[in-house]
Design an enzyme around this catalytic site. Structure first.
Site, PDB file in Angstrom:
ATOM      1  N   GLY A   1       5.710   5.576 -14.327  1.00 36.06           N
ATOM      2  CA  GLY A   1       6.390   6.729 -13.734  1.00 36.06           C
ATOM      3  C   GLY A   1       7.840   6.409 -13.417  1.00 36.06           C
ATOM      4  O   GLY A   1       8.309   5.283 -13.641  1.00 36.06           O
ATOM      5  N   SER A   2       8.549   7.374 -12.854  1.00 36.49           N
ATOM      6  CA  SER A   2       9.985   7.188 -12.627  1.00 36.49           C
ATOM      7  C   SER A   2      10.258   6.154 -11.530  1.00 36.49           C
ATOM      8  O   SER A   2      11.240   5.404 -11.615  1.00 36.49           O
ATOM      9  CB  SER A   2      10.638   8.528 -12.283  1.00 36.49           C
ATOM     10  OG  SER A   2      10.041   9.099 -11.152  1.00 36.49           O
ATOM     11  N   THR A   3       9.408   6.076 -10.506  1.00 36.91           N
ATOM     12  CA  THR A   3       9.624   5.088  -9.437  1.00 36.91           C
ATOM     13  C   THR A   3       9.302   3.684  -9.959  1.00 36.91           C
ATOM     14  O   THR A   3      10.061   2.733  -9.706  1.00 36.91           O
ATOM     15  CB  THR A   3       8.761   5.424  -8.203  1.00 36.91           C
ATOM     16  OG1 THR A   3       8.761   6.836  -8.005  1.00 36.91           O
ATOM     17  CG2 THR A   3       9.274   4.747  -6.959  1.00 36.91           C
TER      18      THR A   3
ATOM     19  N   ASP B   1       1.629  10.191  -6.522  1.00 30.73           N
ATOM     20  CA  ASP B   1       1.971  11.615  -6.429  1.00 30.73           C
ATOM     21  C   ASP B   1       1.819  12.107  -4.994  1.00 30.73           C
ATOM     22  O   ASP B   1       2.539  13.003  -4.573  1.00 30.73           O
ATOM     23  CB  ASP B   1       1.076  12.409  -7.378  1.00 30.73           C
ATOM     24  CG  ASP B   1       1.302  11.974  -8.811  1.00 30.73           C
ATOM     25  OD1 ASP B   1       2.446  12.077  -9.275  1.00 30.73           O
ATOM     26  OD2 ASP B   1       0.350  11.472  -9.443  1.00 30.73           O
TER      27      ASP B   1
ATOM     28  N   GLY C   1       1.492  11.144 -14.250  1.00 30.88           N
ATOM     29  CA  GLY C   1       1.991  10.704 -15.561  1.00 30.88           C
ATOM     30  C   GLY C   1       0.870  10.424 -16.552  1.00 30.88           C
ATOM     31  O   GLY C   1       1.122  10.026 -17.683  1.00 30.88           O
TER      32      GLY C   1
ATOM     33  N   GLU D   1      -3.960   2.345 -14.442  1.00 31.47           N
ATOM     34  CA  GLU D   1      -3.417   2.046 -13.107  1.00 31.47           C
ATOM     35  C   GLU D   1      -4.530   1.599 -12.169  1.00 31.47           C
ATOM     36  O   GLU D   1      -4.367   0.645 -11.392  1.00 31.47           O
ATOM     37  CB  GLU D   1      -2.705   3.275 -12.541  1.00 31.47           C
ATOM     38  CG  GLU D   1      -1.420   3.608 -13.280  1.00 31.47           C
ATOM     39  CD  GLU D   1      -0.791   4.926 -12.877  1.00 31.47           C
ATOM     40  OE1 GLU D   1       0.400   5.106 -13.152  1.00 31.47           O
ATOM     41  OE2 GLU D   1      -1.467   5.777 -12.302  1.00 31.47           O
TER      42      GLU D   1
HETATM   43  C1  5RP Z   1       1.476   7.988 -13.200  1.00 29.72           C
HETATM   44  C2  5RP Z   1       1.462   7.972 -11.711  1.00 29.72           C
HETATM   45  C3  5RP Z   1       2.773   7.898 -11.016  1.00 29.72           C
HETATM   46  O1  5RP Z   1       2.759   6.826 -10.148  1.00 29.72           O
HETATM   47  C4  5RP Z   1       2.986   9.158 -10.236  1.00 29.72           C
HETATM   48  O2  5RP Z   1       2.875  10.266 -11.117  1.00 29.72           O
HETATM   49  C5  5RP Z   1       4.359   9.181  -9.543  1.00 29.72           C
HETATM   50  O3  5RP Z   1       5.363   9.318 -10.494  1.00 29.72           O
HETATM   51  P1  5RP Z   1       6.895   9.243 -10.117  1.00 29.72           P
HETATM   52  O4  5RP Z   1       7.168   7.851  -9.681  1.00 29.72           O
HETATM   53  O5  5RP Z   1       7.593   9.612 -11.400  1.00 29.72           O
HETATM   54  O6  5RP Z   1       7.154  10.255  -9.024  1.00 29.72           O
HETATM   55  O7  5RP Z   1       0.440   7.993 -11.078  1.00 29.72           O
HETATM   56  O8  5RP Z   1       0.197   8.143 -13.731  1.00 29.72           O
END
Ligand code: 5RP
Length: 217
Positions: free
Chosen positions: A29-31, A84, A97, A103
């Site tokens: 994901g972006s983080t 999320d 994501g 994960e």
């Molecule tokens: C991906 C995830 C991500 O950690 C989650 O969607 C958060 O994403 P972001 O860091 O882009 O807000 O669970 O499967």
């Protein structure tokens, strides 16, 4: 400060948990991408990583960070990933994501799970964010009926296939008061690969970036 800057600040704070010689589990994901980019600057410190998605693996490799298969790496000391939603009990919804299965596997193989996010992800009760469930394609309608019986609204994630070749059903309108119980229940439905509640194995540390700084739970 933008939401993305808050995500980056939480990723930066997670670097404190990285110790010399570690094999580090990496989320998606972006983080998590911010964490990968920051980790690249200290890559000589760690032995290797294990990625929770093809996308993260490619990003790690683009920085020249070694990536191992989990079966080769064995037990990991640390897993760093976004979410999320999170409660103060560190129960999470993940899978926005679509990488929830890998994960959950990497989190399960790690001694410490450090969750990084901006503070918009902190909630009192999980479920405003649609709950992702990875499902074997032939079980789509069966699982959808069970979701409806539970009180949720199942929506198929259109045009999306997971790294494992499966579909994602996002569950809307489900207030998750007892995350451990709901996680265990949905996990038992035939055809469900993984439900995106991380409560049986919650995060160990939650680092939230906000406009006023970092808060750690
Ligand atoms: C991906 C995830 C991500 O950690 C989650 O969607 C958060 O994403 P972001 O860091 O882009 O807000 O669970 O499967």
């Amino acid at each position: 400060m933008t939401q993305d800057e808050m995500k980056k600040a939480s990723a930066e704070a997670a670097l404190d948990y990285v110790e010399a010689g570690m094999i580090v589990g990496i989320g998606t994901g972006s983080t998590a991408n911010h964490f990968i980019d920051l980790l690249a600057k200290v890559k000589g410190k760690i032995d290797a990583t294990v990625a929770s998605s093809v996308a993260s693996e490619e990003r790690l490799k683009s920085h020249g960070i070694p990536v191992l298969d989990l079966n080769t790496a064995g037990q990991l000391s640390l897993y760093v990933d976004g979410a999320d939603e999170s409660t103060k009990h560190l129960h999470l919804i993940k899978g926005g994501g679509g990488a929830l299965t890998r994960e959950k596997i990497v989190a399960g193989a790690s001694e410490k799970f450090v969750c990084i996010a901006d503070d918009s992800k902190l909630v009192d009760v999980l479920g405003e964010f649609p709950l992702p469930i990875e499902v074997i394609p032939m079980a789509q309608s069966l699982v959808a009926r069970q979701i409806t019986a539970l009180g949720g609204k199942p929506i198929l994630r259109q045009g999306f296939t997971t790294d494992n070749g499966n579909i994602i059903i996002d569950v809307h309108n489900l207030e998750i008061i007892n995350p451990v119980e709901i996680e265990q229940k949905i996990n038992q439905w035939a055809g469900v690969v993984t439900v995106g509640i991380f409560a049986c194995r919650p995060a160990d540390v939650l680092i939230l970036g906000s406009s006023t700084g970092i808060t750690t739970y």
